[in-house]
Scaffold this motif. Structure first.
Motif, PDB file in Angstrom:
ATOM      1  N   VAL A 266       0.824  -1.211   0.000  1.00  0.00           N
ATOM      2  CA  VAL A 266       0.000   0.000   0.000  1.00  0.00           C
ATOM      3  C   VAL A 266       0.860   1.264   0.000  1.00  0.00           C
ATOM      4  CG1 VAL A 266      -1.723   1.318   1.311  1.00  0.00           C
ATOM      5  CG2 VAL A 266      -1.911  -1.171   1.157  1.00  0.00           C
ATOM      6  N   ASP A 267       1.979   1.222   0.693  1.00  0.00           N
ATOM      7  CA  ASP A 267       2.851   2.389   0.825  1.00  0.00           C
ATOM      8  C   ASP A 267       3.204   2.975  -0.541  1.00  0.00           C
ATOM      9  OD1 ASP A 267       4.471   4.234   2.261  1.00  0.00           O
ATOM     10  OD2 ASP A 267       6.240   3.020   1.821  1.00  0.00           O
ATOM     11  N   ASN A 268       2.904   4.255  -0.702  1.00  0.00           N
ATOM     12  CA  ASN A 268       3.210   4.981  -1.941  1.00  0.00           C
ATOM     13  C   ASN A 268       2.558   4.362  -3.172  1.00  0.00           C
ATOM     14  OD1 ASN A 268       4.847   6.910  -0.611  1.00  0.00           O
ATOM     15  ND2 ASN A 268       6.548   5.471  -0.629  1.00  0.00           N
ATOM     16  N   TYR A 269       1.338   3.833  -3.004  1.00  0.00           N
ATOM     17  CA  TYR A 269       0.650   3.206  -4.130  1.00  0.00           C
ATOM     18  C   TYR A 269      -0.853   3.442  -4.030  1.00  0.00           C
ATOM     19  CZ  TYR A 269       0.007  -0.269  -7.856  1.00  0.00           C
ATOM     20  OH  TYR A 269      -0.300  -0.896  -9.036  1.00  0.00           O
ATOM     21  N   THR A 270      -1.266   4.695  -3.876  1.00  0.00           N
ATOM     22  CA  THR A 270      -2.693   5.021  -3.823  1.00  0.00           C
ATOM     23  C   THR A 270      -2.980   6.233  -4.701  1.00  0.00           C
ATOM     24  OG1 THR A 270      -2.391   6.363  -1.833  1.00  0.00           O
ATOM     25  CG2 THR A 270      -3.038   4.079  -1.517  1.00  0.00           C
ATOM     26  N   GLU A 271      -4.140   6.190  -5.364  1.00  0.00           N
ATOM     27  CA  GLU A 271      -4.509   7.277  -6.265  1.00  0.00           C
ATOM     28  C   GLU A 271      -5.877   7.895  -5.970  1.00  0.00           C
ATOM     29  OE1 GLU A 271      -4.084   5.965 -10.316  1.00  0.00           O
ATOM     30  OE2 GLU A 271      -1.926   5.596 -10.066  1.00  0.00           O
TER      31      GLU A 271
ATOM     32  N   ASN B  17      -4.266  14.492  -5.542  1.00  0.00           N
ATOM     33  CA  ASN B  17      -3.619  15.449  -6.434  1.00  0.00           C
ATOM     34  C   ASN B  17      -2.159  15.047  -6.621  1.00  0.00           C
ATOM     35  OD1 ASN B  17      -2.100  16.430  -4.238  1.00  0.00           O
ATOM     36  ND2 ASN B  17      -3.555  18.074  -3.823  1.00  0.00           N
ATOM     37  N   SER B  18      -1.402  15.828  -7.365  1.00  0.00           N
ATOM     38  CA  SER B  18      -0.023  15.452  -7.691  1.00  0.00           C
ATOM     39  C   SER B  18       0.864  15.307  -6.456  1.00  0.00           C
ATOM     40  CB  SER B  18       0.589  16.463  -8.665  1.00  0.00           C
ATOM     41  OG  SER B  18       0.593  17.756  -8.087  1.00  0.00           O
ATOM     42  N   THR B  19       0.562  16.019  -5.378  1.00  0.00           N
ATOM     43  CA  THR B  19       1.358  15.900  -4.161  1.00  0.00           C
ATOM     44  C   THR B  19       1.168  14.547  -3.485  1.00  0.00           C
ATOM     45  OG1 THR B  19       1.209  18.292  -3.789  1.00  0.00           O
ATOM     46  CG2 THR B  19       1.797  16.929  -1.877  1.00  0.00           C
ATOM     47  N   PHE B  20      -0.022  13.979  -3.587  1.00  0.00           N
ATOM     48  CA  PHE B  20      -0.351  12.760  -2.845  1.00  0.00           C
ATOM     49  C   PHE B  20      -0.471  11.488  -3.701  1.00  0.00           C
ATOM     50  CE2 PHE B  20      -1.636  16.276  -0.218  1.00  0.00           C
ATOM     51  CZ  PHE B  20      -1.079  15.921   1.000  1.00  0.00           C
ATOM     52  N   THR B  21      -0.502  11.623  -5.011  1.00  0.00           N
ATOM     53  CA  THR B  21      -0.610  10.435  -5.863  1.00  0.00           C
ATOM     54  C   THR B  21       0.614   9.545  -5.674  1.00  0.00           C
ATOM     55  OG1 THR B  21      -1.993  11.553  -7.481  1.00  0.00           O
ATOM     56  CG2 THR B  21      -0.817   9.596  -8.236  1.00  0.00           C
ATOM     57  N   ASN B  22       0.363   8.339  -5.230  1.00  0.00           N
ATOM     58  CA  ASN B  22       1.400   7.330  -4.998  1.00  0.00           C
ATOM     59  C   ASN B  22       2.497   7.794  -4.031  1.00  0.00           C
ATOM     60  OD1 ASN B  22       0.144   5.424  -6.696  1.00  0.00           O
ATOM     61  ND2 ASN B  22       1.003   6.452  -8.478  1.00  0.00           N
TER      62      ASN B  22
ATOM     63  N   ASN C 199       0.658  16.838   4.343  1.00  0.00           N
ATOM     64  CA  ASN C 199      -0.562  16.216   4.846  1.00  0.00           C
ATOM     65  C   ASN C 199      -1.794  16.862   4.237  1.00  0.00           C
ATOM     66  OD1 ASN C 199      -1.909  18.209   6.821  1.00  0.00           O
ATOM     67  ND2 ASN C 199       0.244  18.274   7.432  1.00  0.00           N
ATOM     68  N   ALA C 200      -2.875  16.119   4.259  1.00  0.00           N
ATOM     69  CA  ALA C 200      -4.172  16.614   3.799  1.00  0.00           C
ATOM     70  C   ALA C 200      -5.247  16.027   4.702  1.00  0.00           C
ATOM     71  CB  ALA C 200      -4.432  16.197   2.359  1.00  0.00           C
TER      72      ALA C 200
END
Length: 132
Positions: free
Chosen positions: A79-84, A118-123, A106-107
């Motif tokens: 899951v780490d660094n693999y969410t969209e 968004n681009s900051t949090f994608t993956n 953070n969001a």
């Protein structure tokens, strides 16, 4: 958090006892089982809440030891660094972080929030905490 965890544990125990007493009934929600139910926060491996879901009920300091469940294409993927995308079916807001243990960007995602990262949090999401 201790109060929330205790209350949820008591509620789960009550559901289990009720199910045993009745002899049948639906299974109660279980975190990290690949099924997003009411009271949980979910992160999906693909946009628009598609494919596998990582469902949380309590805080998680690191996604580095968590894997998507099920039979879909993301199953068994870390899951780490693999969410969209995300869907918050909890009654509480959740805060996601790009680093472990609440570090990095953070969001805050309020109850009922649904969307694509968004681009900051994608993956890049690595930890999450509910806001009580």
């Amino acid at each position: 958090m201790k109060l929330r965890t205790s209350l949820r544990a008591a509620a789960a125990a009550g559901l289990i006892l009720a199910t045993i007493g009745i002899g049948a009934g639906p299974a109660s929600a279980a975190e990290k089982d690949g099924w997003l139910t009411d009271g949980e926060f979910g992160l999906f491996c693909y946009k628009n809440q598609t494919d596998s879901v990582f469902d949380l009920y309590t805080n998680d300091n690191t996604f580095g030891d968590d894997f998507f469940k099920g039979q879909k294409s993301c199953a068994k993927q870390l899951v780490d660094n693999y969410t969209e995308s995300y869907l918050n079916r909890d009654f509480y807001a959740w805060i996601v972080y790009t680093g472990y243990a609440g570090q990095g960007y953070n969001a805050t995602l309020p109850a009922g929030a649904r969307g694509n990262t968004n681009s900051t949090f994608t993956n890049t999401i690595s930890s999450a905490y509910f806001v009580s």
